[in-house]
Design a protein around this motif. Sequence first.
Motif, PDB file in Angstrom:
ATOM      1  N   LEU A 128     -50.150  23.030 -53.424  1.00 39.20           N
ATOM      2  CA  LEU A 128     -51.511  22.547 -53.674  1.00 39.20           C
ATOM      3  C   LEU A 128     -52.008  21.735 -52.479  1.00 39.20           C
ATOM      4  O   LEU A 128     -53.125  21.933 -51.990  1.00 39.20           O
ATOM      5  CB  LEU A 128     -51.508  21.677 -54.931  1.00 39.20           C
ATOM      6  CG  LEU A 128     -52.855  21.031 -55.220  1.00 39.20           C
ATOM      7  CD1 LEU A 128     -53.848  22.093 -55.650  1.00 39.20           C
ATOM      8  CD2 LEU A 128     -52.716  19.959 -56.266  1.00 39.20           C
ATOM      9  N   TYR A 129     -51.135  20.815 -52.007  1.00 41.31           N
ATOM     10  CA  TYR A 129     -51.550  19.983 -50.872  1.00 41.31           C
ATOM     11  C   TYR A 129     -51.769  20.834 -49.618  1.00 41.31           C
ATOM     12  O   TYR A 129     -52.674  20.596 -48.833  1.00 41.31           O
ATOM     13  CB  TYR A 129     -50.499  18.895 -50.599  1.00 41.31           C
ATOM     14  CG  TYR A 129     -50.522  17.815 -51.655  1.00 41.31           C
ATOM     15  CD1 TYR A 129     -51.655  17.008 -51.791  1.00 41.31           C
ATOM     16  CD2 TYR A 129     -49.473  17.623 -52.513  1.00 41.31           C
ATOM     17  CE1 TYR A 129     -51.708  16.031 -52.767  1.00 41.31           C
ATOM     18  CE2 TYR A 129     -49.513  16.660 -53.489  1.00 41.31           C
ATOM     19  CZ  TYR A 129     -50.629  15.858 -53.624  1.00 41.31           C
ATOM     20  OH  TYR A 129     -50.682  14.893 -54.590  1.00 41.31           O
ATOM     21  N   LEU A 155     -55.074  22.281 -49.952  1.00 39.70           N
ATOM     22  CA  LEU A 155     -56.112  21.290 -49.646  1.00 39.70           C
ATOM     23  C   LEU A 155     -56.275  21.124 -48.135  1.00 39.70           C
ATOM     24  O   LEU A 155     -57.382  21.034 -47.604  1.00 39.70           O
ATOM     25  CB  LEU A 155     -55.739  19.938 -50.260  1.00 39.70           C
ATOM     26  CG  LEU A 155     -56.094  19.770 -51.726  1.00 39.70           C
ATOM     27  CD1 LEU A 155     -55.534  18.450 -52.239  1.00 39.70           C
ATOM     28  CD2 LEU A 155     -57.599  19.809 -51.917  1.00 39.70           C
ATOM     29  N   VAL A 194     -58.189  23.942 -46.750  1.00 40.44           N
ATOM     30  CA  VAL A 194     -59.632  23.789 -47.017  1.00 40.44           C
ATOM     31  C   VAL A 194     -60.254  22.807 -46.032  1.00 40.44           C
ATOM     32  O   VAL A 194     -61.310  23.048 -45.444  1.00 40.44           O
ATOM     33  CB  VAL A 194     -59.849  23.311 -48.473  1.00 40.44           C
ATOM     34  CG1 VAL A 194     -61.302  22.900 -48.684  1.00 40.44           C
ATOM     35  CG2 VAL A 194     -59.462  24.409 -49.434  1.00 40.44           C
ATOM     36  N   ALA A 249     -63.044  23.430 -43.255  1.00 40.44           N
ATOM     37  CA  ALA A 249     -64.279  22.637 -43.222  1.00 40.44           C
ATOM     38  C   ALA A 249     -64.463  21.993 -41.863  1.00 40.44           C
ATOM     39  O   ALA A 249     -65.562  21.947 -41.320  1.00 40.44           O
ATOM     40  CB  ALA A 249     -64.226  21.574 -44.312  1.00 40.44           C
TER      41      ALA A 249
END
Lengths: 695, 495
Positions: free
Chosen positions: B3-4, B7, B10, B14
């Motif tokens: 999950l990290y 992140l 992402v 960005a």
Amino acid sequence: MTAPAAPVALATRNGAPGAARPGTGSSDPALARWSSWPWLVLGLLLVVHPATPGYARSMAPGYLIGVALLVATSLGLRRLVVPRAPTAAAVAVLVSGLVAIFVGSQRFPLEPMLLTFATGLAHAALWLTALALLPGPDDGAARSRSTRRRLTAILLGVIAVQGLAVLGVVEGLQVVGAGSPRALGSLGNPNLLGATVGAAALALAAFDRWRRRTLLLLPLVLPILLATQSRGAVAALLAVLVVLGLRRRALPTLVAVGVALALLTVIPNPLRDRVQHLDDDHAFSRPMLWSTAVATVADTPLGIGPGNYRHAFPVRAPVAGRPWLVHQRHAVGLTHNVFLTLFAEWGLLAGGAALLLTLWAARRLLARGPPDPLRQGASLGAGVLFAEMQVDGLEQNALGFALFLLLLAAALKRCAVPDRRPGAIWPAALRAALVVGLIALVGWRQWSLSATADLRDAVASYVSADAGDVGAATDDARAEVEVITELLARAQGRNPISPEIPVLAFKFHEAQLARLDLATGAGRAQATIVDAVAALERARALSPSDPTLPGLLARFWIRLGRGRGDPRSFDLYQQAMSEVLRLDPLSVEARLDLAQECWRAGQPARARRLFDALFAIEPDHPGAWWMLGRFEEAEGRHAAALYAYVRSEEAVHNARLGLGVSHPRTQAFYEKALEGVDLNAVRRRIHVLRRELYL
Amino acid sequence: MRLYAGLLVVLAVATGLVPAGPAPSRLGEALAGDAVVVPKGSAILLVDSGGLGPGATLVASLERVFESTGVITDTRWMHHRAFVPSPDPTVLLRAAGGRLRAVVLVVGGLDWFPGVDPVRPSGSVAQRIQRDLDPALVVEEIARWRLAADRVGASLLLATAPLGVGARIEVPETLELEELVRAAGCALDLAGSFRAREDREEFVDGFDTLNDLGRQALVRHVYDEVVARPGLLPARDPAEEAARREARALNALLAGDHEAFQTAAQAALRGEAASPEHAVRRAALSLLVESPARAAERWAALPATPDFVGPTGHLFGRWLAGHEEDVDLARDPFESALTRWLGALGLAADVQRSDEDRAAALLVARARLDEVSVLAPHRLETWIARQVVAGLEQPPRRVRGEALADLSSLDRDLLSMDLAQRLLDEGPTALRWLPALLAASGPRQGMTPTGPGLHDALRRARLIGPGAGLRRLRMQGESSTLPAEWSRLLAESVR
């Protein structure tokens, strides 16, 4: 739904089965009957009051009255039991506040300190009342359900009212700060609005057991949150969600946080735009604000007095060279951290008590317990507001802090961790005294304000009247003076600690002096001068930290000196201006005034030093550059004059750009700085001097 | 963990959406592309932040001047505009490999102050005008360039940026920056040089952007500094060393410093000339410090074959020494015309001829003088020729005042007034100065003659309007002959 088993077991362990356990208030029929009225008062206080016209003005007295009514609903109960730790913390904060008032009254005005202390007292009363009012874990599912329903209604009301205020669609609903690029709702602060709405939405979702229908809140809450452009509110919301996800090992929660972050970063929105356009050193402003507060605490461990940090900040703040901070140094006035506020304003004891209370509450709230939507929702809502309070001055707003205390009390009451010691009794007599005291305070305040308002109108009328006409109608003038003297005595009698009244007296005497110069001799004038200065000295004694008071005195002396040609006036003017700069070292206006007067008094070197100091604080002051250019030109220093005119032209452009900056204080500063500067005149001088110097 | 990691991905995506910094300069590519024609240690990079104007014309002028005088030979000058703070200079200089001989870094100018532009206001609040430049940033920027130059084995020459009177008065913070550069070890004080010339209109905006005249002055200044200070850009071989000695002597001659000239000329005449160019310059110097006979020997030693095209001054010198050659063999048309005039003058001054013949020869000499004047009316050689012809008139014309008036319309740094007086005093014997003046004018060939009248007219045109500039020129034109280019320069300046 049946009551959870664990609380019952705990109740059995901590006291006799079936007996009322101090601190929980369970199974008290009187308390059960009492539980309807307070919700009505809370609804009026948190939902209806912020929706009323003129809320900005009535916020403080409305809050005091609301809390008094809330406490009054409990007067039918002789014994009100509250947990010991929160009670001790509240008492410690109040005692520390009283000491801080005593210490701070040597430097700061007493009246606002007492009013802020009264608000603190009301917070404590609301906090204790809520702890007594709200149901504990063994109060049964029915009370828990009804509490959830009532809290849900209040929170929905808060969101609805603030949403309508942001949109401005409800006629009569006052929108504070309309025209601001950041949404303020009726709360007057975007960070508070964002945190309140976010906390309310999170609590509502938990109250409703995270059902899908709670997603319906998103279209209402998210636009408000983004419209506030509050970094702190969004960060607080996301931080609380991350904690929730980690504790519950809820992958969807963490994924949702991640996706939300990514979307906020990628999709253009007001918050992203604001973060991208912040000044370079804006990100460092919090450490600067906090370190300034820590220095204040180190200097005055007993506290500077409730609400006084706004006076202490401008003297200490290292904001020179950061125009966006210089302009709002009087408006910042907040430590931007609830503990630092308590440490700095209320003293070490208050800050320490709050820290201990936080540790106590954290231990209880983070303890594992049976599923309880009321506890979870209240904890999450209070958590968001608590996190926001670490970076913004949420505690300064009565409504926001009241909501936090209410949610925190609800969460703490539902905790499964038992109290080791029985709760404290809050006697009815003390509650009655508190109710009477709060209502009396508001009544006295309104009573004294009405007298001050009459005096203010009368003095304004006297000051603005044409001196020649009034002087001619001697009888009318004498009557007017008598009326104002009577109003002065009345206002002074009703509120002897307000510095505004002696300031009005000073303005009255100043206006009198202007007329006496026209109509009568020197003897009366001398007596009026003495009266005016004495009035201002009284005001300074009541508010020693206010730089505007010596500023008024300085203006008085310099006008007197010009009118009467008294050379001592300039010395007195300088003394007063030195006092202004001591109290407000970053004052650009004071330096500009003093520099002009020094030049007129034949002290060009000192004037230049003052201009240098002024430009070190605010490099883009068009009026100051223009003034310096004129002085240098008059002195025959044409190269220096040309430099000043060129800087003035640049500053005009920069100030006009600065008018677009979001903060109204910055806009107001630049508007004033642009006054009296004609760009065409500046360009003409540049043109003339260039020809003279370069040809 | 996954999950990290997600992140982080992402966030990385960005972050990638944020626009990157400015693209690196293409200078590296240009230098790398020139790898074949630019040998190692044969490029000098001039770096500035924009105040020097079009870099191509400037480096072309520098290259021509140094090449034609032999002071710096076989070296390519290049220009790079660096923004402040610049992208990593090491990357830029490494692209040039070992081809760089030196880097001249011009520090200063308004571009070093974020947003400062007295003419145009800054565009956004984020780019507020800031005049309080952080000295640490300047020192750091210089250190980065020094380190980069060290890494590629080139020497770094720091230079202060040339600034006009406008910058000094209206942005006096630039003076602090100058002091900072001087403290950091300034090699070329362009600011000081242009400060001494503040009465001249050598900036487009009066502040920090050089115009054509300013670039011309800058080239002369850099040339004079390299010649005067042997350690600034050390000579690579004996030929460059000899050329610098000759140039020092010729510069001292123009400056009117007789003692320095004698010393420098004696030093320059030592040893054998390595090339015809050196030989011509030495012969010209010899005519002034040794004897006409020794000078004639030096010219006689030069090749005289019909197809040999010698360096500038070669033909004229041989004519002066009595060797008549085909004047069309001269490399420079001006030298051809001057040599033709010299032939006619010899007949006019021959006392063994009859008066009628000499009068006829004088008419021819006047006609040839007109040819010279048409080609270069404001060169010093023309000016001397004009005075010599006037001295032969019968009765002799008194031309001193007129001559000095003409000279005063030109910039003083071409020729000192002491030397001008001396030339006027010498009369026809002033001809012996001509070969040296011809050699000394080498670095100034192709440059526009300037003068106080031109600068004043340009300034008036900028500050008051084109009409005022024209009126100023017209007024001066009534008392002296002005270069034709001046009207064109004036028109261009107000365009």
